[in-house]
Structures are given as structure tokens and as C-alpha cells.
Design an enzyme around this catalytic site. Structure first.
Site, short mmCIF file in Angstrom:
data_model
loop_
_atom_site.label_atom_id
_atom_site.label_comp_id
_atom_site.label_asym_id
_atom_site.label_seq_id
_atom_site.Cartn_x
_atom_site.Cartn_y
_atom_site.Cartn_z
N LYS A 90 -8.05 9.45 -14.83
CA LYS A 90 -7.76 8.31 -15.70
C LYS A 90 -7.05 8.78 -16.99
O LYS A 90 -7.01 9.98 -17.28
CB LYS A 90 -9.07 7.58 -16.00
CG LYS A 90 -9.73 6.99 -14.74
CD LYS A 90 -11.02 6.25 -15.10
CE LYS A 90 -11.65 5.61 -13.86
NZ LYS A 90 -12.87 4.81 -14.23
N TYR A 108 -9.47 -3.41 -9.76
CA TYR A 108 -10.79 -3.71 -10.32
C TYR A 108 -11.20 -5.17 -10.08
O TYR A 108 -12.02 -5.71 -10.84
CB TYR A 108 -10.81 -3.37 -11.81
CG TYR A 108 -10.83 -1.87 -12.08
CD1 TYR A 108 -11.76 -1.05 -11.43
CD2 TYR A 108 -9.95 -1.28 -12.98
CE1 TYR A 108 -11.80 0.32 -11.67
CE2 TYR A 108 -9.98 0.10 -13.22
CZ TYR A 108 -10.91 0.88 -12.56
OH TYR A 108 -10.95 2.24 -12.80
N GLU A 113 -6.58 1.65 -1.39
CA GLU A 113 -6.15 2.25 -2.66
C GLU A 113 -4.97 3.20 -2.45
O GLU A 113 -4.05 3.25 -3.27
CB GLU A 113 -7.34 2.95 -3.33
CG GLU A 113 -8.36 1.91 -3.81
CD GLU A 113 -9.69 2.48 -4.28
OE1 GLU A 113 -9.88 3.72 -4.26
OE2 GLU A 113 -10.55 1.68 -4.69
P1 IDP Z 1 -17.06 3.56 -10.11
O1 IDP Z 1 -15.83 3.94 -10.91
O2 IDP Z 1 -18.16 4.58 -10.26
O3 IDP Z 1 -16.77 3.21 -8.68
P2 IDP Z 1 -17.28 0.68 -10.66
O4 IDP Z 1 -18.55 -0.09 -10.74
O5 IDP Z 1 -16.37 0.46 -9.50
O6 IDP Z 1 -17.68 2.24 -10.79
O7 IDP Z 1 -16.51 0.41 -12.02
C1 IDP Z 1 -15.16 0.76 -12.17
C2 IDP Z 1 -14.94 1.30 -13.58
O8 IDP Z 1 -15.21 0.28 -14.54
C3 IDP Z 1 -15.87 2.44 -13.98
O9 IDP Z 1 -15.45 3.70 -13.48
C4 IDP Z 1 -15.79 2.37 -15.50
O10 IDP Z 1 -14.59 2.96 -16.02
C5 IDP Z 1 -15.73 0.85 -15.72
N1 IDP Z 1 -17.07 0.27 -15.96
C6 IDP Z 1 -18.06 0.08 -15.03
N2 IDP Z 1 -19.16 -0.48 -15.60
C7 IDP Z 1 -18.85 -0.65 -16.91
C8 IDP Z 1 -19.58 -1.18 -18.04
O11 IDP Z 1 -20.73 -1.61 -17.96
N3 IDP Z 1 -18.91 -1.18 -19.25
C9 IDP Z 1 -17.63 -0.71 -19.39
N4 IDP Z 1 -16.93 -0.22 -18.36
C10 IDP Z 1 -17.52 -0.16 -17.14
#
Ligand code: IDP
Ligand code: MG
Length: 134
Positions: A9, A49, A126
């Protein structure tokens, strides 16, 4: 053999961590079979997302992932999806174990250095989203 999609990222790229991140997958015994630098467009970010569209942080997340250059890779090997997720660690850096990428290099959400696909089906979508049809 399985394929997964990985993205370093924007803050990972800005901090000079591309090599560090990719080295961990190589060291594990997985193969990097595609590699590119690029920018995530707003359209790609909203699609990538989409599962988080209703979350209060969705706008911030799209802004973050589109904020600078990223490194994108296809990583291959037996059970690549699960191996890479294990090496990446928990989503929240506070819960990511030391020794994982997020546990070693990140402190707070949304800034967790790396994205990795959560299933072979997500990986296929993806890879097509970011590398196009091959
Ligand atoms: P992952 O990246 O571990 O698969 P996901 O739930 O798919 O997790 O979330 C995608 C991305 O969104 C995360 O990697 C993170 O950058 C962001 N994210 C997830 N939960 C939160 C939150 O509660 N607050 C802020 N950003 C979040
Ligand atoms: Mg995810």
C-alpha cells in the site's frame, strides 16, 4: 499450485518497504510471478473495497489507497492464499502478531502496509482488476 494477489500500500512504498515485504514471501518459498508499480484509481478502489462500502471509514480508505504509488504482485505456490495471509497478519496492527508484516511494520488502521487476497476467488478477481485479463 495457487495464485494470490498482493499489494504494498502507499505508505509501505513511501517507507521503502517493497523489498522487505516481497522478500518475506520469497523466503517462505513462494514465487513472485508478476510485479508492477502503479496507482489505484478511485473506481478500482471502490470496487476493491466494495465489501466495506457501508463502513464509516470507507471514504478515508479509498482516499488512502489512491494516495500514492503502490506495488502489485502475483504470488504463487501451494496454498498461496493462506500462506500469504499468515505472513501478512491480522487486519488491525494492534492485533497482528510480531513476526508478521503488519505486526512488525504497522501501528494503526487503516495503515497496515499490505493487502492480500482472502480466497482463491478474490485472488482471481483482484488479479484481473489490477493486471487485466491474461
Ligand atoms: P484485510 O485487509 O485484512 O483483508 P479488510 O476487512 O478486507 O481487511 O479491510 C480492508 C482494509 O480496510 C484493511 O486492510 C484496512 O486498511 C482497512 N480497514 C479495515 N478495518 C478498518 C477500520 O476499522 N478502520 C479503518 N480502516 C480499516
Ligand atoms: Mg480483505
Amino acid at each position: 499450485m495457487e495464485r494470490t494477489f498482493v499489494m504494498v500500500k502507499p505508505e509501505g512504498v513511501a517507507r521503502g518497504l517493497i523489498g522487505e515485504v516481497l522478500a518475506r514471501f520469497e523466503r517462505k518459498g513462494l514465487k513472485i510471478t508478476r510485479l508492477a508499480m502503479g496507482r489505484v484509481t478511485t473506481e478500482q478502489a471502490e470496487e476493491h473495497y466494495a465489501h466495506l462500502r457501508e463502513k464509516p471509514f470507507f471514504g478515508e480508505l479509498v482516499e488512502y489507497i489512491t494516495s500514492g504509488p503502490v506495488a502489485m504482485a502475483v504470488v504463487e505456490g501451494p496454498d498461496a492464499v493462506r500462506h500469504v495471509r499468515n505472513l501478512v497478519g491480522a487486519t488491525n496492527p494492534l492485533e497482528a502478531a510480531p513476526g508478521t508484516i503488519r505486526g512488525d511494520f504497522a501501528v494503526e488502521l487503516p495503515y497496515n502496509i499490505v493487502h492480500a487476497s482472502d480466497s482463491p476467488e478474490s485472488a482471481a478477481a483482484e488479479i484481473e482488476r489490477f493486471f487485466g485479463r491474461s
